[in-house]
Design an enzyme around this catalytic site. Structure first.
Site, PDB file in Angstrom:
ATOM      1  CD  GLU C  72      -1.995  -2.323   1.367  1.00  0.00           C
ATOM      2  OE1 GLU C  72      -0.840  -2.702   1.688  1.00  0.00           O
ATOM      3  OE2 GLU C  72      -2.968  -3.087   1.320  1.00  0.00           O
ATOM      4  CG  HIS C 141     -10.055  -6.137   8.476  1.00  0.00           C
ATOM      5  ND1 HIS C 141      -8.865  -6.452   9.081  1.00  0.00           N
ATOM      6  CD2 HIS C 141      -9.913  -6.528   7.178  1.00  0.00           C
ATOM      7  CE1 HIS C 141      -8.062  -7.022   8.195  1.00  0.00           C
ATOM      8  NE2 HIS C 141      -8.674  -7.078   7.040  1.00  0.00           N
TER       9      HIS C 141
HETATM   10  C1  LIG Z   1      -2.060  -4.407   4.551  1.00  0.00           C
HETATM   11  C2  LIG Z   1      -3.157  -5.304   4.083  1.00  0.00           C
HETATM   12  N1  LIG Z   1      -3.584  -5.234   2.815  1.00  0.00           N
HETATM   13  C3  LIG Z   1      -4.558  -6.046   2.364  1.00  0.00           C
HETATM   14  C4  LIG Z   1      -5.151  -6.961   3.187  1.00  0.00           C
HETATM   15  C5  LIG Z   1      -6.277  -7.886   2.658  1.00  0.00           C
HETATM   16  N2  LIG Z   1      -5.813  -9.276   2.672  1.00  0.00           N
HETATM   17  C6  LIG Z   1      -6.131 -10.136   3.652  1.00  0.00           C
HETATM   18  S1  LIG Z   1      -5.415 -11.634   3.466  1.00  0.00           S
HETATM   19  C7  LIG Z   1      -4.703 -11.175   2.002  1.00  0.00           C
HETATM   20  C8  LIG Z   1      -3.868 -12.141   1.215  1.00  0.00           C
HETATM   21  C9  LIG Z   1      -2.702 -12.619   1.982  1.00  0.00           C
HETATM   22  O1  LIG Z   1      -1.985 -13.554   1.250  1.00  0.00           O
HETATM   23  P1  LIG Z   1      -0.873 -14.420   1.947  1.00  0.00           P
HETATM   24  O2  LIG Z   1       0.026 -13.553   2.743  1.00  0.00           O
HETATM   25  O3  LIG Z   1      -0.227 -15.249   0.886  1.00  0.00           O
HETATM   26  O4  LIG Z   1      -1.657 -15.337   2.991  1.00  0.00           O
HETATM   27  P2  LIG Z   1      -2.693 -16.488   2.688  1.00  0.00           P
HETATM   28  O5  LIG Z   1      -4.061 -15.879   2.788  1.00  0.00           O
HETATM   29  O6  LIG Z   1      -2.423 -17.042   1.346  1.00  0.00           O
HETATM   30  O7  LIG Z   1      -2.480 -17.485   3.766  1.00  0.00           O
HETATM   31  C10 LIG Z   1      -5.025  -9.856   1.700  1.00  0.00           C
HETATM   32  C11 LIG Z   1      -4.565  -9.151   0.507  1.00  0.00           C
HETATM   33  C12 LIG Z   1      -4.713  -6.981   4.514  1.00  0.00           C
HETATM   34  N3  LIG Z   1      -5.270  -7.797   5.414  1.00  0.00           N
HETATM   35  N4  LIG Z   1      -3.721  -6.166   4.936  1.00  0.00           N
END
Ligand SMILES: Cc1ncc(C[n+]2csc(CCOP(=O)(O)OP(=O)(O)O)c2C)c(N)n1
Ligand SMILES: Cc1ncc(C[n+]2csc(CCOP(=O)(O)OP(=O)(O)O)c2C)c(N)n1
Ligand SMILES: [Mg+2]
Ligand SMILES: [Mg+2]
Lengths: 333, 318, 333, 318
Positions: C72, C141
């Protein structure tokens, strides 16, 4: 040793052990580190020879002073992690402005942890940051952003105006089990005053009545207190002067009882005006001390713009003892 | 699957099998009840990815710390969170591990080194490093783990923490549970380079097959051992498969269809080997499942019977 | 084409082209992109099939919709750089909370650029972010942090409450040469109302009088406007209801003239109370409309704590039409 | 010094020599006047590091964009900022490039692709990437440069921008002016790994001797050429020496003593080669210096004679 318990003072102590604001911070840090092996200092240039404008020079436990890369967000997160694991970090920043890089950790983590986990964890973390001013510091190096932090539930924010408060509030903050942000003003670093040599604390969330008067209540914090006192003293203004010391939590009691007496309120906050601490104080007084007010309350703040570089504009930008005196006299007559 | 040279002893194998079954059955248990809206909290399930937290945590002691993120059930259960307090937290009950303030993404158990999980991607990596720094400063022997997804490597705080940890030589193990997705974004859309090529610049790094708990066991034995012994950071990249959609209780049939799931199932893989090595037989497995299922039912009963928080308690710990 | 010029409306338009809030945003985005090739959309999950809760679905110029990694801070900086180089980015965020990662860029860069370079550059950038609520979203959130942004000089902050305002404010923001942060509420996405099909703008910094009354002035923004209207309508409360639309700049004129008439002020802000926009409004009214006030002003906000996960606590946490009605009736009688 | 195979033509060499002399003489001019407090703004001088911005900018056109940071005079002058408006900005005069709002660290000249420099370490890297994205989106032919110090690589936004740029294939050149220091922190205290090992994972990368303008010329010809042609990002690491203390007008005698400065002086190096190649003689050099000095004096006169901003104009452009 791994904890200390300090007597809580409240009054401004008398005596003539005269030391500077920066030395008071240094002394508090040094004493805390010697009495509690969990206390450590971390941050960019924490180990720089300049010792954070002198406030970290000659510490006894240099091995617990950790300089870091230019990684404010991670460093605040690391300090927080260490606090969760039982340490007592003091995370330092040479400019408040640099804390913006760490806002995710401050707002989404540090402030929320205790509540979000139902009190099962706490974050005994102190963040220190300095407000800059003058010498063409310009818009990115002279902000006073305490209002941002105060907006967030879970953050305590203090702003010592005097050497003894710098010491007492820092020791209280270190001893406190929850996060405290200490905003210091660069212009105060060389100010001198009496500071007791022993360890002591000042209660977080309590203001202090610096001058007693009948005609006006003036509320201020940090450097604005110094200017307010100079305005009041040199113009014989018959005003209560309240040094807030803490801006979150806010000592509304001391403000309300003063306004009850004087019927008039002037809040001086050296910060952006919009949604700042002066707004909050005025709103609360208008909400809960409305009937005590005899005339419109007033605020003195920065203008609603960024700080310019040129000296001549800086001068136009910053309020001063003169601005305060003028407004106070206007409100009294 | 490459058979590892030496199999862990049967205690370790049984521990891992049981933990993986627990995570699997617990998650599967939530699938039918989630649509009934008794759990008002966003679920990110760990089904299919069980090998990573389990093959890691088998090497950790209670005092080793771990920070993790929104996909929290796997690491929390592997590290030993109380099942009842986890279930109660999902139900929003006051007996939940976070006393109902946290929900699914915010789990905590300080006594087991879990000091709170975050739902903002990235920051938890730094928290884990802070706990490692605390271990170093207090001359403790335990280590710390920063446990995160492939998506979290996008964030600047990942980079900052990598550099800090290497510079300061803290006992931190980075564990990247690389399930190839960040929400609906495939890994090659969010990370350009192989994270291992980067981590190697900073520290000892391990590539691990995250669908195979024996490979995780072996890799983490090395990685955890390295961090404990050298008191320096290390990095473990565990590629695995996300069986479910990012959020909620549906299988991702498009990207991880049935046959793919069967081939990559870490529980099946371990069971097969354990059976061929006579560590367990079919009835032994049934027994574990039955035991686990009973625990889950008990936890569910506990959670259901627990009181909601009082609305008056809203401001407690604020 | 590389610019559009839209008529500036102010009133709430009449008609029955009923579409949802999210469709209104989609329509504005689509029209802007078709009329101005400098307009593009960037942000995490901008290209996700869910189309930012439907507000970015089926855009005509899909090649100018750029999904990004979870970065971000850089992404806001990149959007700003593109704006400096002549583009018109719309930088999107599924949760306001995620903007904390980008605070350095927002506070130290985006807000300051124009002033810090004496007006020689400007940042025609729109940031959109959504406030979450409910379903155990919990503390990280479901924040409404518009007060933080409003504190910073140089940032314009708008909060549309209705579909037509969502369209009009977004188009105005895109057309504006300076940065605008649009805070949308997830709960409003499916709300419906008349929205003109053609392109139009609503002036930034102007509020709108939604209901005319004599006994009380109620000021609100975003979802709080909807709840206020429902409170007022279903309880026959004789109040002015002001939809702020913009919270920075703030339309003090409309508030002041209402307070002049009613003598009573209630501000409803669904956000943390301390140093928020409600504080600012109350402070200003107490400063400059003091003599018009017939009783203490009042605020309805979140309590001063983080949002809890459990549904039962969430319910205790959030103010509602009921809370507003109760307070309003109290203030009137 | 390795002599490059082919010397740039004499126009280029003269351009570079003159620019380097301009940066040097301009900076040296500030040394005695700074203590007199006529310039109330924090100075970060570029003395000794001139080769990097100059060897870069010789390859750039006016429409190529560049973002840089607090150590701003070098890149700004190399990219062509008007000397008078730069000087006036240091004096806090209304005729300054930032109309006196910016001071030394905040320089701007939109017509020359300089859209404003930042004094917060890191963020400018992303701004440069945004300008590159703008070039891509508008199908323009120019490129963008993110110009930053070794310390800036510590910041998360550096990492995020590296990843973004590689994923999106934007015409961005990362230029790291590695002077081995971030304030008083030596590079090995703030960056663990060689940044080039990391950048190579993401993009074409070049190692350049930042004390030798001919090496910079050659390296940047390749790097700029690559970005222009491939419309993809590239990375150039230019190691150089910081002659001065971080801030202010003193030489850093401890870390960069006289003999070190003499050996590594990029101006001396270029002069020697140009003279040996008969591109210039001693009087030619004197002539350049005289010309440059006159420009500086004119700029100083201009700045001194310019009005301060009116205090009433405080809120303009707020
Ligand atoms: C700073 C931020 N940006 C966006 C999000 C929305 N978000 C929640 S989980 C996620 C994906 C995370 O992917 P990963 O780190 O690979 O974990 P996984 O869900 O695959 O276990 C996103 C983009 C967030 N929680 N925090
Ligand atoms: C986020 C942030 N943290 C700290 C600082 C203070 N600071 C100013 S310059 C500097 C060192 C930068 O080093 P480098 O990037 O190598 O640039 P150089 O000064 O060597 O040209 C620091 C730490 C800052 N400006 N911004
Ligand atoms: Mg993933
Ligand atoms: Mg450097």
């Amino acid at each position: 040793m791994d904890a200390f318990s300090i007597p809580m003072e409240h009054d401004m102590p008398e005596g003539n052990r005269i030391i500077s604001y920066k030395t008071a911070i240094q002394e508090a840090t040094d004493q805390a580190m010697m009495h509690d092996s969990r206390v450590f200092v971390i941050g960019l240039d924490a180990d720089d020879p300049s010792g954070m404008f002198g406030s970290l020079k000659n510490l006894s436990c240099q091995e617990r002073v950790i300089g870091t890369p230019i990684s404010e967000n991670a460093v605040c997160g690391i300090a927080m992690g260490a606090a969760l694991a039982g340490q007592r970090p003091i995370c330092i920043h040479l400019r408040v402005d640099f804390l913006m890089s760490a806002m995710d950790i401050i707002v989404n983590y540090i402030a929320k942890w205790r509540y979000m986990f139902g009190g099962r964890v706490h974050v005994p973390l102190v963040i220190r940051a300095v407000i800059g001013r003058g010498w063409g510091c310009a818009a990115q190096h002279a902000q006073a952003l305490h209002g941002l932090f105060a907006h967030i539930p879970g953050l305590q924010v203090v702003m010592p105006a005097f050497p003894y408060a710098a010491k007492g509030l820092l020791l209280s903050a270190i001893q406190d089990d929850n996060p405290v942000i200490i905003i210091e003003h660069r212009r105060l670093y060389d100010q001198k005053g009496h500071v007791p040599s022993e360890m002591f604390g000042l209660p977080l969330g309590k203001g202090y009545l610096m001058r007693k008067g009948r005609s006006l209540s003036i509320v201020a914090a940090s450097l604005a207190v110094i200017d307010t006192l100079s305005a009041v003293d040199s113009n014989d203004i018959d005003a209560d002067v309240i040094d807030l010391r803490s801006i979150a939590p806010l000592d509304m009691e001391i403000i309300r009882s003063s306004v009850k007496k004087t019927g008039k309120l002037l809040v001086v906050d050296y910060a952006y005006p919009f949604c700042g601490i002066a707004s909050e104080i005025c709103a609360r007084v208008a909400e809960t001390s409305f009937s005590d007010l005899r005339q419109p309350l007033a605020r003195i703040t920065f203008p609603n713009c960024s700080v310019p570089a040129s000296g001549i504009l800086e001068k136009a930008y910053y309020p001063s003892a003169k601005t305060i005196a003028k407004k106070a006299l206007e409100m009294i007559k | 699957m490459n058979t590892p040279h030496r199999l862990p002893d049967s205690t370790a194998c049984l521990w891992m099998l049981k933990k993986m079954i627990l995570i699997r059955r617990f998650s599967e248990y939530l699938i039918p009840i989630y649509p009934t809206d008794v759990l008002e909290t966003p679920l990110h399930l760990h089904i299919g990815q069980e090998a990573v937290p389990v093959g890691l945590c088998v090497h950790l002691t209670d005092s080793d710390t771990i920070s993790f993120s929104h996909r929290s059930h796997g690491p929390a259960l592997a590290k030993g969170i109380n099942l009842q307090s986890l279930m109660a937290e999902l139900y929003g009950k006051i007996t939940g591990c976070s006393r109902s303030r946290g929900g699914s993404m915010h789990l905590v158990e300080p006594e087991l080194g879990m000091h709170g999980s975050s739902a903002i991607v990235g920051g938890g990596i730094a928290l884990g490093a802070g706990m490692a720094l605390a271990a170093k400063l207090s001359n403790a022997d335990h280590i710390s783990v920063s446990y995160f997804g492939d998506g979290a490597t996008n964030s600047g705080i990942f980079w900052e923490t990598l550099n800090f940890s290497a510079l300061k030589e803290i006992p931190l193990l980075f564990v990247c549970e690389h399930n190839h997705w960040a929400n609906n974004m495939p890994a090659h859309h969010h990370m350009y380079g192989d994270p291992l090529l980067v981590s190697k610049v900073f520290m000892e790094s391990f590539q691990i097959d995250g669908t195979d708990v024996l490979d995780v066991y072996k890799g983490m034995a090395q990685a955890v051992g390295y961090v404990k012994e050298m008191k320096k950071p290390a990095f473990a990249l565990c590629k695995t498969l996300r069986w479910m959609t990012h959020l909620g209780v549906s299988y991702d049939e498009t990207h991880c269809p049935e046959n793919m799931r069967q081939k990559s199932c870490p529980i099946q893989k371990l069971q097969t080997i354990m059976m061929s090595e006579n560590m367990i037989d079919a009835s032994g497995i049934q027994h574990i499942i039955a035991e686990v299922d009973q625990d889950i039912l008990d936890a569910d009963t506990f959670a259901k019977n627990s009181p909601f928080p009082s609305p008056d308690s809203l401001m407690e710990d604020a």
